[in-house]
Scaffold this motif. Structure first.
Motif, mmCIF file in Angstrom:
data_model
loop_
_atom_site.group_PDB
_atom_site.id
_atom_site.type_symbol
_atom_site.label_atom_id
_atom_site.label_comp_id
_atom_site.label_asym_id
_atom_site.label_seq_id
_atom_site.Cartn_x
_atom_site.Cartn_y
_atom_site.Cartn_z
ATOM 1 N N LYS A 65 29.815 -26.674 2.246
ATOM 2 C CA LYS A 65 29.571 -25.268 2.627
ATOM 3 C C LYS A 65 29.151 -25.173 4.092
ATOM 4 N N ILE A 88 36.303 -23.557 -3.250
ATOM 5 C CA ILE A 88 35.719 -22.381 -3.908
ATOM 6 C C ILE A 88 36.121 -22.339 -5.381
ATOM 7 N N ASN A 92 33.500 -22.612 -8.547
ATOM 8 C CA ASN A 92 33.385 -21.451 -9.428
ATOM 9 C C ASN A 92 34.132 -21.603 -10.752
ATOM 10 N N LYS A 95 32.220 -20.899 -14.069
ATOM 11 C CA LYS A 95 31.352 -19.717 -14.091
ATOM 12 C C LYS A 95 31.976 -18.513 -14.786
ATOM 13 N N GLU A 98 32.426 -14.284 -13.577
ATOM 14 C CA GLU A 98 31.700 -14.251 -12.294
ATOM 15 C C GLU A 98 32.341 -15.210 -11.288
ATOM 16 N N GLY A 99 32.718 -16.393 -11.741
ATOM 17 C CA GLY A 99 33.367 -17.368 -10.877
ATOM 18 C C GLY A 99 34.731 -16.904 -10.412
ATOM 19 N N GLU A 101 35.589 -13.829 -9.971
ATOM 20 C CA GLU A 101 35.338 -12.782 -8.970
ATOM 21 C C GLU A 101 34.988 -13.405 -7.615
ATOM 22 N N GLU A 102 34.160 -14.440 -7.624
ATOM 23 C CA GLU A 102 33.799 -15.129 -6.374
ATOM 24 C C GLU A 102 35.030 -15.762 -5.727
ATOM 25 N N THR A 103 35.888 -16.338 -6.546
ATOM 26 C CA THR A 103 37.120 -16.949 -6.034
ATOM 27 C C THR A 103 38.026 -15.877 -5.443
ATOM 28 N N ARG A 104 38.130 -14.737 -6.111
ATOM 29 C CA ARG A 104 38.953 -13.632 -5.608
ATOM 30 C C ARG A 104 38.417 -13.144 -4.263
ATOM 31 N N LYS A 105 37.092 -13.017 -4.151
ATOM 32 C CA LYS A 105 36.482 -12.585 -2.891
ATOM 33 C C LYS A 105 36.795 -13.572 -1.762
ATOM 34 N N ALA A 106 36.730 -14.860 -2.059
ATOM 35 C CA ALA A 106 37.033 -15.878 -1.050
ATOM 36 C C ALA A 106 38.501 -15.798 -0.640
#
Length: 126
Positions: A65, A88, A92, A95, A98-99, A101-106
């Protein structure tokens, strides 16, 4: 790299040999080599990717990171960003929603940043 003269230290071929050799070393020994290379070649996406992958192999997520935070916005090279997305996804993966969603954001972050560069070049060359 310390042994080379002023002009030689910017020799890309020598730097690539060192980076390739560093990949076969334990990450604690490879880290100072990559740090030295990146002082000389701060926008060399290949060296950043090799550095981050050395830490990914040993599951040093905090170091990964930190390295990505230093290089992604300065190195808009697809292989480096693909490595970021792979990391990422790995982090994730377990998860659930939630994981995802974090991957999509990345992924959106990558498309936004790299997409701007691509649009700039298309505009500049037209």
């Amino acid at each position: 790299m310390e042994k080379t003269s002023g002009a030689d230290k910017y020799n890309v071929e020598t730097a690539e040999i060192l980076a390739n050799e560093a990949q076969s070393l334990p990450v604690t020994e490879a880290t100072p080599i990559f740090e030295q290379l990146l002082l000389l070649f701060p926008t060399a996406a290949k060296f950043w990717r090799q550095y981050v992958e050395a830490h990914m192999v040993v599951n040093n997520d905090d170091a990964v990171k930190q390295i990505f935070s230093r290089c992604l916005l300065n190195c808009l090279q697809i292989p480096l960003w693909r490595c970021y997305i792979r990391f990422i996804r790995k982090v994730n993966d377990r998860k659930g929603i939630e994981g995802q969603e974090e991957t999509r954001k990345a992924f959106d972050f990558m498309l936004n940043y790299v997409g701007k560069l691509f649009s700039f070049f298309l505009f500049a060359w037209s």
